[in-house]
Scaffold this motif. Structure first.
Motif, PDB file in Angstrom:
ATOM      1  N   PHE A  98      -6.044  47.497  20.103  1.00 24.24           N
ATOM      2  CA  PHE A  98      -5.629  48.922  20.528  1.00 24.24           C
ATOM      3  C   PHE A  98      -5.757  49.097  22.154  1.00 24.24           C
ATOM      4  CE2 PHE A  98      -7.567  49.750  16.238  1.00 24.24           C
ATOM      5  CZ  PHE A  98      -6.471  50.441  15.777  1.00 24.24           C
ATOM      6  N   LEU A  99      -4.774  49.774  22.629  1.00 22.66           N
ATOM      7  CA  LEU A  99      -4.555  50.088  24.254  1.00 22.66           C
ATOM      8  C   LEU A  99      -5.920  50.308  24.855  1.00 22.66           C
ATOM      9  CD1 LEU A  99      -1.098  51.503  24.401  1.00 22.66           C
ATOM     10  CD2 LEU A  99      -1.633  49.211  24.343  1.00 22.66           C
ATOM     11  N   SER A 100      -6.623  51.396  24.055  1.00 19.99           N
ATOM     12  CA  SER A 100      -7.757  51.575  24.479  1.00 19.99           C
ATOM     13  C   SER A 100      -9.042  50.525  24.821  1.00 19.99           C
ATOM     14  CB  SER A 100      -8.443  52.988  23.779  1.00 19.99           C
ATOM     15  OG  SER A 100      -8.564  52.572  22.453  1.00 19.99           O
ATOM     16  N   THR A 136       5.979  49.583  32.288  1.00 18.45           N
ATOM     17  CA  THR A 136       7.043  50.422  31.893  1.00 18.45           C
ATOM     18  C   THR A 136       6.639  51.678  31.097  1.00 18.45           C
ATOM     19  OG1 THR A 136       8.722  48.656  31.738  1.00 18.45           O
ATOM     20  CG2 THR A 136       9.175  50.634  30.348  1.00 18.45           C
ATOM     21  N   ALA A 137       5.695  51.347  30.167  1.00 17.18           N
ATOM     22  CA  ALA A 137       4.953  52.358  29.568  1.00 17.18           C
ATOM     23  C   ALA A 137       4.138  53.329  30.200  1.00 17.18           C
ATOM     24  CB  ALA A 137       3.822  51.672  28.504  1.00 17.18           C
ATOM     25  N   LYS A 138       3.647  53.037  31.376  1.00 18.73           N
ATOM     26  CA  LYS A 138       3.010  53.741  32.248  1.00 18.73           C
ATOM     27  C   LYS A 138       4.000  54.901  33.192  1.00 18.73           C
ATOM     28  CE  LYS A 138      -0.682  54.312  35.793  1.00 18.73           C
ATOM     29  NZ  LYS A 138      -1.660  53.711  36.827  1.00 18.73           N
ATOM     30  N   ILE A 139       4.821  54.332  33.643  1.00 17.35           N
ATOM     31  CA  ILE A 139       5.885  55.006  34.503  1.00 17.35           C
ATOM     32  C   ILE A 139       6.981  55.395  33.928  1.00 17.35           C
ATOM     33  CG2 ILE A 139       7.622  54.547  36.284  1.00 17.35           C
ATOM     34  CD1 ILE A 139       6.101  52.105  37.312  1.00 17.35           C
ATOM     35  N   ASP A 140       7.538  55.131  32.722  1.00 11.68           N
ATOM     36  CA  ASP A 140       8.871  55.516  32.159  1.00 11.68           C
ATOM     37  C   ASP A 140       8.408  56.122  30.655  1.00 11.68           C
ATOM     38  OD1 ASP A 140      10.251  54.347  34.262  1.00 11.68           O
ATOM     39  OD2 ASP A 140      10.973  52.479  32.962  1.00 11.68           O
ATOM     40  N   TRP A 141       7.389  55.784  30.367  1.00 11.45           N
ATOM     41  CA  TRP A 141       6.986  56.557  29.002  1.00 11.45           C
ATOM     42  C   TRP A 141       5.907  57.519  29.325  1.00 11.45           C
ATOM     43  CZ3 TRP A 141       7.126  51.205  25.984  1.00 11.45           C
ATOM     44  CH2 TRP A 141       8.427  50.801  26.138  1.00 11.45           C
ATOM     45  N   GLY A 142       5.251  57.514  30.280  1.00 14.57           N
ATOM     46  CA  GLY A 142       4.092  58.555  30.354  1.00 14.57           C
ATOM     47  C   GLY A 142       2.806  58.305  29.573  1.00 14.57           C
ATOM     48  N   ILE A 143       2.520  56.799  29.445  1.00 17.48           N
ATOM     49  CA  ILE A 143       1.360  56.415  28.367  1.00 17.48           C
ATOM     50  C   ILE A 143       0.402  56.161  29.582  1.00 17.48           C
ATOM     51  CG2 ILE A 143       0.352  54.663  27.036  1.00 17.48           C
ATOM     52  CD1 ILE A 143       3.286  54.474  25.721  1.00 17.48           C
ATOM     53  N   PRO A 144      -0.760  56.926  29.438  1.00 18.10           N
ATOM     54  CA  PRO A 144      -1.851  56.585  30.370  1.00 18.10           C
ATOM     55  C   PRO A 144      -2.635  55.475  30.100  1.00 18.10           C
ATOM     56  CG  PRO A 144      -2.665  58.355  28.597  1.00 18.10           C
ATOM     57  CD  PRO A 144      -1.259  58.024  28.078  1.00 18.10           C
TER      58      PRO A 144
END
Length: 335
Positions: A98-100, A136-144
């Motif tokens: 999990f990302l967390s 990419t996930a943070k900058i383009d997809w807004g995932i924290p």
């Protein structure tokens, strides 16, 4: 209809619809995956926005890798290589974290495991891909999410290969092509040695790129993104024009993987060890210098924009330089 597939720790539902972003989610039970898939498809049918829709607490690294492979990778020149790499990473247990819970030590462990199976350059490519996916996930997809990959040490850069053809190996390769069932193998090897073109550049040659009267070839798509026009030797031009012309706009209608397999079969058939197809590019560039071409002239052909990179591909043999010095001394060109 949502596609359902078994993963290491559950079942993943994935939905792909034209004009809609691809969405996926992993569940412990197959019935839950099927239910979620039907819900999301119903939302799309009603004109609602389907969730790319996984809560951060439910996201795994695999979710990011899959989305990256669907949305980012296809736009790259070497997409087929990265698709294969992503598929391999998805089969590794790190993709199920999990990302967390994702931390630097997970990537450090991945690095150490991979170094037991592959070279440092391959492992660096894997780590760099992970890093770019997270960025990419943070900058383009807004995932924290943070990027713990930046906290680990990368393997040292491998020593550049200095493999050149031995005197008999070119003849072995070309003779060995006669025993192959594919007709494109011999001409592609000749083109590589005559032009220093990369495999992908050769496979992408179109008939319209060849200028017979000017004896040049246009390479519109290159690794560094800068198109170039290269001169063709008589042998290279004759080889290209001697290729039977079919209905395709490409001279050599073969996929990168099919050519790779044909090359490996040839190499094993003739008994040549530790020779990569890319080594023919090294060989060609070295031969250009041995012919007396200047650095700008060789760079025009090879496409290198930094002379320092060009030197990495240049592997002159001491015995050849000694012979050149002896020849110049014997003719009085130098004392």
């Amino acid at each position: 209809m949502a596609s359902i597939r078994k993963r290491q720790k559950g079942w993943q539902a994935q939905i792909r619809r034209k004009n809609h972003p691809s969405i996926s989610k992993t569940f412990r039970f197959k019935t839950d995956a099927l239910h979620w898939g039907r819900q999301q498809e119903a939302r799309i049918e009603r004109g609602e926005q389907a969730a790319h829709g996984i809560r951060y607490s439910e996201m795994r690294l695999s979710d990011l890798l899959e989305r990256y492979g669907q949305e980012v990778t296809p736009k790259k020149l070497s997409a087929y290589k990265e698709i294969y790499r992503i598929g391999r990473l998805l089969r590794h247990s790190i993709s199920e974290i999990f990302l967390s819970n994702l931390r630097a030590h997970h990537f450090a462990q991945f690095r150490d495991e991979r170094l037991e199976q592959a070279g440092s350059q391959t492992v660096r490519h894997d780590i760099n891909l992970f890093s770019h996916v997270l960025k990419t996930a943070k900058i383009d997809w807004g995932i924290p999410i943070s990027n713990p990959v930046q906290e680990i040490r990368k393997p040292p850069i491998s020593k550049p290969r200095d493999r050149r053809l031995k005197p008999h190996e070119e003849e072995l390769l070309l003779e060995g092509c006669k025993g192959s069932s594919v007709s494109y193998l011999r001409p592609i090897i000749i083109i590589a040695l005559e032009t220093a073109m990369r495999r992908g550049e050769i496979l992408a040659i179109r008939w319209d790129d060849i200028n017979e009267s000017q004896r040049t070839l246009r390479i519109p798509v290159t690794k560094n993104g800068h198109p170039r026009v290269i001169p063709l030797s008589s042998k290279a031009l004759t080889t290209l024009l001697g290729t039977p012309r079919g209905i395709s706009e490409r001279v050599y209608e073969v996929s990168p993987n099919a050519f790779r397999l044909a090359w490996e079969r040839l190499r094993k058939r003739v008994g040549i060890k530790d020779l990569h197809f890319h080594d023919l590019r090294h060989e060609a560039i070295s031969r250009f210098f041995e012919l007396g071409l200047s650095i700008p002239e060789v760079a025009l052909i090879s496409g290198h924009r930094d002379p320092r990179m060009l030197f990495r591909y240049t592997h002159l043999r001491a015995e050849d330089v000694a012979e050149k010095i002896h020849s110049m001394q014997s003719t009085g060109k130098i004392d």
